[in-house]
Design an enzyme around this catalytic site. Sequence first.
Site, PDB file in Angstrom:
ATOM      1  N   SER A 284     -11.477  -1.034  -0.043  1.00 36.36           N
ATOM      2  CA  SER A 284     -10.170  -0.965   0.613  1.00 36.36           C
ATOM      3  C   SER A 284     -10.273  -1.327   2.082  1.00 36.36           C
ATOM      4  O   SER A 284      -9.343  -1.884   2.667  1.00 36.36           O
ATOM      5  CB  SER A 284      -9.582   0.444   0.497  1.00 36.36           C
ATOM      6  OG  SER A 284      -8.811   0.589  -0.651  1.00 36.36           O
TER       7      SER A 284
ATOM      8  N   HIS B 193      -3.304   5.920   3.411  1.00 35.19           N
ATOM      9  CA  HIS B 193      -4.125   4.751   3.114  1.00 35.19           C
ATOM     10  C   HIS B 193      -3.583   3.475   3.751  1.00 35.19           C
ATOM     11  O   HIS B 193      -4.335   2.698   4.358  1.00 35.19           O
ATOM     12  CB  HIS B 193      -4.225   4.600   1.594  1.00 35.19           C
ATOM     13  CG  HIS B 193      -5.287   3.659   1.138  1.00 35.19           C
ATOM     14  ND1 HIS B 193      -5.038   2.351   0.800  1.00 35.19           N
ATOM     15  CD2 HIS B 193      -6.621   3.843   0.950  1.00 35.19           C
ATOM     16  CE1 HIS B 193      -6.158   1.773   0.406  1.00 35.19           C
ATOM     17  NE2 HIS B 193      -7.136   2.653   0.495  1.00 35.19           N
TER      18      HIS B 193
ATOM     19  N   ASP C 223       0.844  -1.193   0.000  1.00 33.70           N
ATOM     20  CA  ASP C 223       0.000   0.000   0.000  1.00 33.70           C
ATOM     21  C   ASP C 223       0.882   1.247   0.000  1.00 33.70           C
ATOM     22  O   ASP C 223       2.013   1.220  -0.499  1.00 33.70           O
ATOM     23  CB  ASP C 223      -0.952  -0.029   1.197  1.00 33.70           C
ATOM     24  CG  ASP C 223      -2.291   0.597   0.870  1.00 33.70           C
ATOM     25  OD1 ASP C 223      -2.345   1.831   0.770  1.00 33.70           O
ATOM     26  OD2 ASP C 223      -3.274  -0.148   0.721  1.00 33.70           O
TER      27      ASP C 223
END
Length: 793
Positions: free
Chosen positions: A389, A218, A153
Amino acid sequence: MHNLYETALDNEEIDIILHLTEEPVVVQKRMAEMNGTPFTTENAMQIEATVHVQQQQVFNAMKSMNIPFKKFHSFNTLLNAIATTIPSKDVKKLCNIQDIQLIESNFKVLASGATSTDVEASSEHEMDAIYSEVKALWAEGIEGQGVKVAVLDSGIDRHHPAIQHAYRGGMNFVDQSDPEKYARTRDENDPSETFPDERPTGAPEKASTSGARFETYHGTHIAGIIAGKNAFGVKGVAPKIDLYAYRIFGSYTSGDTSTILRAIEEAVAQRMDIINLSLSDNSDMENHALSIAVNNAVLAGVVVISTAGNTGSVRGSVRAPGTARLGIAVGNSTIHDEIDSSSSRGPSRPNFDIKPDILAPGTDILSTMPRYRQADDYTDAFKRETGTSQAAPYITGVAALLKQAHPDWTPFDIKVAMANTAKVLDTTVYNVFDQGAGRIRPYAAVHPTILAYALEEIDATGEGELVENQKGAVTFGAVTLSEAITLTKPMLVKDIKGTGGHYDVTVHVTQPFDGATITVEPPSFTLDGEQLLHVTLTAAKNEQTKYRDEILGYIHITDREQSVDVSLPFAADFSNGATVTPAIEELSITQKDLSFGNEEQAPPTEITLSINSDLSYPTLEITDYLSKAPVDSLFYDNGLSLGTRKFPLLHKYTSSWTNEEATLADGIYSIDFTGMANAEPLTASIGPIFVKSTKPVITGAIQGATVTGQVTDQYIDFAKLMDELNEGFDVNEKLNASYQLMKDGKPGKPVPFLLNEDGTFEVELDVPESVRVTVVDAAGNQGESLLEKGENV
């Protein structure tokens, strides 16, 4: 061989990935295992040498053809491929190199985020409808101990107190050598999030296309969902895993395919148990490079979890690597066991595979946020996010619990356990391509009584070599009905707890097709270790099949006490490749003249929308008919599947712009629908629609034998406004006027008469004493006035 670059300009440089014909080590090892052939370290070395030689031959061929290349990276474990940059004018030359199987773009890839909400830190437990199941597993000591999980990520804030306990290391795969993109370089062992102060002078704070900020968060949010543990009650699904962060996204939370491929190879080389990929490309194809890499990682023994994508509830919107046939693609469910409208749907192409594989909570999920080492106070370093996600790491956490509880289970066992034990959501609302096996049930997945494996052989790499796939869904794929057909798929039921028992098999068809049936033999059995079942599709000859002709449903295996119920979705496509030209077949309204007055109309006005294909980003807007300016929106979604729907048009409605109650004022409107089909807009409009809630006002007098008067009404004003658009109408089309002679206080028979365009009127009668004049407008509003002789009223 596919060439995607014929439209590129000759002077452009393009990033590409060349897939070569020799199978990599992982695939050849798996094929040997399927054939019962020993596979040694020497075999692996020989294959690596063969792959290396082939790649060198391709480089030599490119040099001999005067094709300049740079920034290349070779893959030889999960893929036999080369990522490089060449002039676009030279792409066609590559088609003459026999060793090249496929050419595809080294696409930009984004994290699969949908929406975010700033909140104060609070317990995540209240948001998780199945937290109690996870908590029960923790009580048994199952918290992911010893399981190695790699999060590929945007990096991680490894100092965050909620996740630092689990962090074991990581790598940075993002090149920061360009000073125009980054203010400083980065060590390969530093997987931190992209810091705000790494933004160079002149670089925008936000990306112009995605709107993402330069700094990233994220990966930290994903890590918290998997392994978070802190005083605020934010506890990840598997808080005792060994967490590794592989930074594949740099500034603006973006990266490219080749970088992700490098990280996947490294994760396999480092013997990770599980890989989390909360990201998506823009392809629904199963043979995308990312999907092939996922397949090969699974063949190497790694569980790979990826997102289905956030492109909405449109058929076929699932995105790579969620299209990987051996991976686990995750959709987004809410706490009310609904599917979030942003969650992508299957099937994948070209094999009509059932995707997503499973659902997990992904809406308004509270998790960790980075501090970028600007402060040591992490009190409010949390945020709610929505998207696949957030659903994918939930499944990653459950996979870690499964791996700890069953260390000998393969990725196939883990995938089947999740699918078999999932909760099938309302099948009248969601089909198999919306929900796959259903919503995860963590405790049941870890403690199954039996497991049912659908068995098939698939081409996992797109190069024709078949490998065995054991999964929790029965896929018949595309079936041609030029003749009557009978197709059978094997299903193996295993006694996991060793308790045996008597079992019955039932088939629940959720979408039938005339002449097609699904049967399972034997329909009942006594389990003693293992039982082989045969799932058979029969269908009559039909040469007139059309788009969306298919049979869908679920197979259930239950014990006689109804204490065990495992299920497998199934699907078969009979359309024979039929497609439709996307079209809005109907946009209509039950009436175009509306009056709400003090109460809603009964029955309410309804808008009917019928579309023949799935559309993205549909919206139903109220527009000012005169100025063409949008007024509000009655409906908006990420996607809408084909079919017919009805929408009420109410006086008081909920605006999809503000999500607040709004009131439809009097005026002239149109109802405009817009949706996207294959990146092209489809539009339709209804109008003019007149909303008018006032009554006509009548004044006048009787002079001798003449009745004169004036009607004042909005329709008269509307007619003048429409004249300016050359769409005027006769006021008598909207205003129905009549009179009744009064005799002894009682009205006579109504007699219609015409109004002048300005609302005036003049009627000759036989010396009336009094007349009742009534005007009813097209919206149903009625006004009346009693006119007396010699009086102005």
